[in-house]
Write an enzyme that holds these catalytic residues in place. Sequence first.
Site, PDB file in Angstrom:
ATOM      1  N   GLY A  14       1.845  -5.832   4.989  1.00 53.40           N
ATOM      2  CA  GLY A  14       1.253  -6.047   3.664  1.00 53.40           C
ATOM      3  C   GLY A  14       2.186  -5.755   2.511  1.00 53.40           C
TER       4      GLY A  14
ATOM      5  N   ARG B 246      -8.451  -3.925  -6.680  1.00 52.75           N
ATOM      6  CA  ARG B 246      -7.325  -4.673  -7.246  1.00 52.75           C
ATOM      7  C   ARG B 246      -6.850  -5.771  -6.319  1.00 52.75           C
ATOM      8  NH1 ARG B 246      -4.453   0.806  -9.300  1.00 52.75           N
ATOM      9  NH2 ARG B 246      -4.974   1.290  -7.153  1.00 52.75           N
TER      10      ARG B 246
ATOM     11  N   HIS C  68       1.687  -4.638  10.254  1.00 56.83           N
ATOM     12  CA  HIS C  68       1.480  -3.953   8.973  1.00 56.83           C
ATOM     13  C   HIS C  68       2.537  -4.376   7.951  1.00 56.83           C
ATOM     14  CE1 HIS C  68      -0.566  -0.162   7.209  1.00 56.83           C
ATOM     15  NE2 HIS C  68      -0.238  -0.979   6.237  1.00 56.83           N
TER      16      HIS C  68
ATOM     17  N   ASP D   5      -3.433  -7.415  10.205  1.00 54.97           N
ATOM     18  CA  ASP D   5      -2.144  -6.804   9.846  1.00 54.97           C
ATOM     19  C   ASP D   5      -2.149  -5.305  10.080  1.00 54.97           C
ATOM     20  OD1 ASP D   5       0.524  -6.849   8.670  1.00 54.97           O
ATOM     21  OD2 ASP D   5      -0.368  -5.858   6.928  1.00 54.97           O
TER      22      ASP D   5
ATOM     23  N   ALA E  32      -6.353  -6.999   6.326  1.00 56.05           N
ATOM     24  CA  ALA E  32      -5.002  -6.605   5.914  1.00 56.05           C
ATOM     25  C   ALA E  32      -5.079  -5.369   5.035  1.00 56.05           C
ATOM     26  CB  ALA E  32      -4.325  -7.746   5.161  1.00 56.05           C
TER      27      ALA E  32
ATOM     28  N   GLU F  16      -1.341   3.076  14.857  1.00 58.70           N
ATOM     29  CA  GLU F  16      -0.082   2.369  14.624  1.00 58.70           C
ATOM     30  C   GLU F  16       1.103   3.273  14.917  1.00 58.70           C
ATOM     31  OE1 GLU F  16      -0.117   0.778  10.662  1.00 58.70           O
ATOM     32  OE2 GLU F  16      -1.806  -0.562  11.048  1.00 58.70           O
TER      33      GLU F  16
END
Length: 529
Positions: free
Chosen positions: A281, A151, A279, A256, A230, A261
């Site tokens: 997004g 998508r 991050h 990203d 990303a 993390e």
Amino acid sequence: MSKPVVLIAEELSPATVEALGPDFDIRHCNGADRAELLSAIPDVDAVLVRSATKVDAEALAAAARLKVVARAGVGLDNIDVKAATQNGVMVVNAPTSNIVSAAELAVALMLAAARNVAPANAALKQGEWKRSKYTGVELYEKTVGIVGLGRIGVLVAQRLSAFGMRVIAFDPYVQAGRAAQMGVRLVSLDELLEEADFMSVHLPKTPETIGLVGEEQLAKVKPHLVLVNAARGGIVDEHALYVAIKEGRVAAAGLDVFASEPCTDSPLFEFENVVATPHLGASTNEAQEKAGVAVARSVRLALGGELVPDAVNVQGGVIAENVRPGLPLTEKLGRIFTALAGEVAQQLDVEVRGEITQHDVRVLELAALKGVFSDVVEEQVSYVNAPVLAAERGVAVRLVTDAESPDHRNLITLRGTLADGTQVSVSGTLVGIGQRERLVEVDGYDVDIEPTEHLAFFRYEDRPGMVGTVGVILGEAEVNIAGMQVARDAKGGHALVALSVDSAIPSLVLEQIGSAIDAASVRAVDLTE
């Protein structure tokens, strides 16, 4: 009765609370604080999180009343889905909430890396005017390789096509014809690495995709490649990327996401030609609101006992995309079965045949039971309480699967035995690209009719004039026939008329038809909600 308790463990948009409505006791906690989470979760029915709260086996074990975990976002890295399934806890997310935001950020990172936006901005703010140092490159007429044409990958492809880029993609699960319709040429990963001037990664993080773009792959790219990730950290090997940029084998990168993390200290940060974001997004107002509202609606459905469209797991099984269209059909078959039987069966087999059996189809058994009991009990029937209703009434339920389906690509049959030994069956399938519902068998008679809101079935001895008689009586009653099928077991034997009509047939008209054709049985089915 006390209201169900919903715990919001991270900051969500105000629209989330509005979407939940007044029917819940809403509490808040800092889910990132482990001790606070574990103390808050024991008596809650649902918990809503984003990415900072870890709902693992320990948290699930502490949540004795928990029925649903809702992730206001796409990924589920912070939720132990397996442990949740074992504990009977539904897991839901918002799979489409951030796709536009994620796609736009990928394009932003690509543009920023191509035009040296980040270092030029930093230099200018430090009083340095360095136009020649930060000369960039255009996207126009360059080749971009999209790794993963899902998508988000599709949205990125569409946006970069508008920049005049040639778009190629690697995705082994997408057909070339579908890609061609979007103006995208499918290639192998090696071809993409060799041809791309720009590259954007849009894959889920799985054991197969971790390290997919590593040292071997980066050895094949053009030295002026701009690489964007990303999607998920770890898909691009960060050490291999560091070495490739340091040696001049990759020109620039936009990142990203990172393997670990939060990431505030990476060797990649030493390069001016790496633009990095923490991050972001899904970090837009629009995405957060969409995600919060979506999972709030899912929580309402889950705590109401309904099947949740965005559920990742139900009764221990993932609901595959190919299975979902069969749910409303199976529920209708259940209601038709009950109308034909006129009572609750002692034994009920839910038979599923064809390609669909490659997936976990246990949810179709729930859909069948929901339909079977919808017109039998006064209480609202749901995917949660339908098995309980069957057990209370002594109905033995069995799911039967078979990969072979001679006459239909997929076939769902409900076959039951009544108290007197009589057998009742009804079968349905989905046809065509539009997955249209069709009723294809009733008690052994082959039919082909759409299961509309109003149906009727008449069984009688096969003889001339009976179909006309049925039509005349319905016409006089101003009941319009939308579809009709006549089936028989043998010439002059027993026949079945299956009708779909535009409005409910009055009981007196049904009796009149039954008397006029000397029907062995007359059954009407109302599938309106």
